[in-house]
Design an enzyme around this catalytic site. Structure first.
Site, PDB file in Angstrom:
ATOM      1  N   ASP A   1       0.832  -1.202   0.000  1.00 44.64           N
ATOM      2  CA  ASP A   1       0.000   0.000   0.000  1.00 44.64           C
ATOM      3  C   ASP A   1       0.867   1.253   0.000  1.00 44.64           C
ATOM      4  O   ASP A   1       2.043   1.221   0.352  1.00 44.64           O
ATOM      5  CB  ASP A   1      -0.924   0.012   1.214  1.00 44.64           C
ATOM      6  CG  ASP A   1      -0.153   0.019   2.525  1.00 44.64           C
ATOM      7  OD1 ASP A   1       0.795  -0.785   2.644  1.00 44.64           O
ATOM      8  OD2 ASP A   1      -0.484   0.801   3.436  1.00 44.64           O
ATOM      9  N   GLU A   2       0.276   2.340  -0.397  1.00 47.90           N
ATOM     10  CA  GLU A   2       0.885   3.671  -0.306  1.00 47.90           C
ATOM     11  C   GLU A   2       2.317   3.707  -0.837  1.00 47.90           C
ATOM     12  O   GLU A   2       3.225   4.234  -0.184  1.00 47.90           O
ATOM     13  CB  GLU A   2       0.824   4.165   1.151  1.00 47.90           C
ATOM     14  CG  GLU A   2      -0.609   4.341   1.651  1.00 47.90           C
ATOM     15  CD  GLU A   2      -0.691   4.852   3.076  1.00 47.90           C
ATOM     16  OE1 GLU A   2       0.239   4.558   3.867  1.00 47.90           O
ATOM     17  OE2 GLU A   2      -1.670   5.531   3.423  1.00 47.90           O
TER      18      GLU A   2
END
Length: 563
Positions: free
Chosen positions: A221-222
């Site tokens: 993620d991210e």
């Protein structure tokens, strides 16, 4: 008119006003019935928006009916098939003894599994050893935690970051050359073979301690820094992402026969046909995460439409702490409950789009917003929030019929008040759970005391340095003030200092058997010492040895520096 004459005219008067009197009597009966049920009406009126059936009906959403009016549970309400509690352990490990006391409680509240994010608390070895924090768990402690999870029937899913959020490795000099951007230690460069070898070593060491697990969460993620370095900038960001994720996922499946899970956010904008061509559908299951109350605001139905064309399964992820402020000490229970209840509605609506539906709901509990952030809510301060959200996820709804289960599990005495009404005015649950005896309850109670102490300290320093005219920044910078007035301020300061020192002592006592001493020291510095440590030296400066006893003529030479 005399009393006797009034009595003579009374029958006629009553007859003329017979209809009005009858109407008044009916109103009195209605009022009496209202008073008999007023406590229920007050509870309904004070409920927060997430328990207001009228609001949700107006929005086209049917919520479970409350037991004050209905006894049966609506057939359409469905609990999450899996209820997985996320424990974020990075940089602040609860003791193994504390976790073994907590896991039975999670099971009784309806939990079916754990998502363990060991991060730098894992006992890495060999070339990876420098990434383990000095206060990491020992291998024996890891085995103890996993053994207790098995005894409680909780399926453990380990989580390792394999793309973004790799600061625990990339911050170190031996791995710095694998960064996508030299100045940013979060994201791995996916175009270097050595990067993939690092990921393999991470996965191998964690899976060696989690043999036989059917799932491995590989993060992803991210990944904010991607397609930047010389090796990556010639490729499309989506291609870079999908190639790296599928490569890691294929390794996990072929080597360990485990199904990889990934956070969904980096795929939300990728068209379904691109996802299908990448082959990712056969390799991973996406976990859609939204921690705000309005789940659809951040991930709309179109995302589920696209994912359903590619993936047979999907997961959801709500939060019970670590979502509404990087430096909070206690989570807002009502906001997290709202998030969980709305997730249940999203799962009910969007699940049929997938051939095999939602696998389950993960209740995340973040310890820090990233590896280098300060602590947010510690685990013991979030147990009531976890309990409320987990009970809701386990039953598919939340109302007062669950109050006894909740209170009995948390070791609370017989409920002295109605929980829903209490949470409406006390969203952190400081009053509702003040008499409970759960693992870490002493620290939960202490946070309420700390709030009062901090408010006192903040009020003092605002008064001393802003409202009063002798200890402002101007006075301190010039060492120019009235010693008599400073003494007056210091008399108030000593009371505040004593209060804060008492708070520090109480925090240490409450956390003694919950987290290690390094975490206690960090939390105390952040939430207690920071309130007076620096300001103490500033306040005492005019009274230090060597402070002037004679003062120069008022200086004006700084006026020329004004813009």
């Amino acid at each position: 008119m005399s009393v006797s004459k009034c009595m003579q005219h009374l029958p006629g008067t009553l007859w003329r006003w017979r209809f009005s009197l009858l109407f008044a009597a009916l109103l009195s009966l209605v009022a009496l019935g209202y008073l008999q049920t007023s406590s229920d009406l007050v509870r309904l009126a004070r409920r927060p928006s997430w328990l207001d059936p009228a609001r949700h009906r107006s929005e086209g959403v049917e919520l479970p009916r409350t037991p004050e009016v209905w006894d049966e549970r609506p057939a359409h309400v469905r609990a999450s098939p899996r209820r997985v509690v996320h424990l974020d352990l990075k940089g602040a490990p609860p003791t193994a003894a504390y976790l073994t006391r907590l896991l039975p409680l999670i099971r009784r509240l309806g939990g079916t599994g754990l998502l363990l994010e060991w991060e730098d608390m894992f006992p890495f070895s060999g070339a990876l050893r420098p990434a383990a924090a000095r206060n990491h768990y020992s291998r024996a402690e890891v085995r103890r935690i996993l053994a207790e999870a098995r005894r409680q029937g909780l399926q453990v899913i380990p989580l390792v970051q394999t793309f973004g959020h790799l600061e625990l490795f990339l911050k170190l000099e031996p791995f710095a050359h694998l960064r996508e951007t030299p100045a940013q230690p979060a994201a791995l460069c996916p175009s270097r073979n050595e990067s993939f070898r690092l990921v393999q070593k991470i996965v191998d060491q964690v899976m060696e301690m989690h043999r036989g697990t059917p799932f491995l969460h590989i993060g992803c993620d991210e990944v904010y820094h991607m397609g930047v370095c010389e090796l990556c900038r010639t490729q499309m960001r989506d291609d870079l992402y999908l190639e790296h994720v599928t490569r890691v996922a294929r390794y996990v499946r072929e080597r360990y026969n485990a199904r990889p899970l990934i956070w969904d956010d980096m795929m939300r904008h990728i068209p379904g046909d691109v996802l299908r061509r990448s082959g990712i559908a056969e390799l991973v299951e996406p976990m859609v995460w939204v921690y705000a109350e309005d789940v659809y605001r951040f991930v709309g139905p179109n995302v589920y439409d696209a994912f359903a064309e590619v993936f047979p399964h999907v997961w959801g992820a709500s939060a019970y702490k670590g979502a509404f402020g990087e430096t909070l000490t206690v989570p807002p229970i009502t906001r997290h409950l709202d998030n969980t209840l709305n997730w249940l509605d999203v799962m009910r609506r969007e699940g049929p789009k997938f051939s095999e539906g939602f696998r389950g709901l993960v209740l995340t509990g973040w310890q820090r917003y990233d590896h280098m952030a300060v602590l947010c809510e510690l685990l013991p301060a979030a147990i009531p929030s976890l309990a409320v959200s987990l009970v809701a996820a386990s039953h598919g709804f939340f109302n007062s019929s669950l109050q006894d289960l909740l209170y009995n599990t948390l070791g609370c005495p017989s409920a002295p008040h109605e929980l829903l009404s209490s949470l409406a005015t006390d969203p952190q649950g400081s009053y509702a759970f003040s008499a409970c005896d759960f693992p870490g309850s002493e620290f939960f109670k202490f946070t309420g005391q700390l709030e009062s102490a901090v408010a006192q300290a903040e009020e003092f320093f605002a008064t001393a340095t802003q409202r009063k005219g002798w200890l402002t920044e101007y006075n301190i910078n010039r060492n120019y003030t009235n010693p008599f007035r400073v003494d007056e301020v210091l008399e108030m300061f000593y009371s505040v200092q004593y209060t804060m020192k008492s708070a520090v002592s109480s925090a240490r006592d409450a956390l003694q058997d919950v987290v290690d001493r390094y975490t206690v020291a960090e939390w105390v510095e952040q939430h207690a010492l920071a309130q007076y440590g620096l300001n103490v030296s500033e306040a005492a400066a005019p009274r230090r040895p060597g402070a002037p006893r004679n003062w120069a003529q008022r200086r004006r030479d700084r006026a020329e520096r004004l813009p």
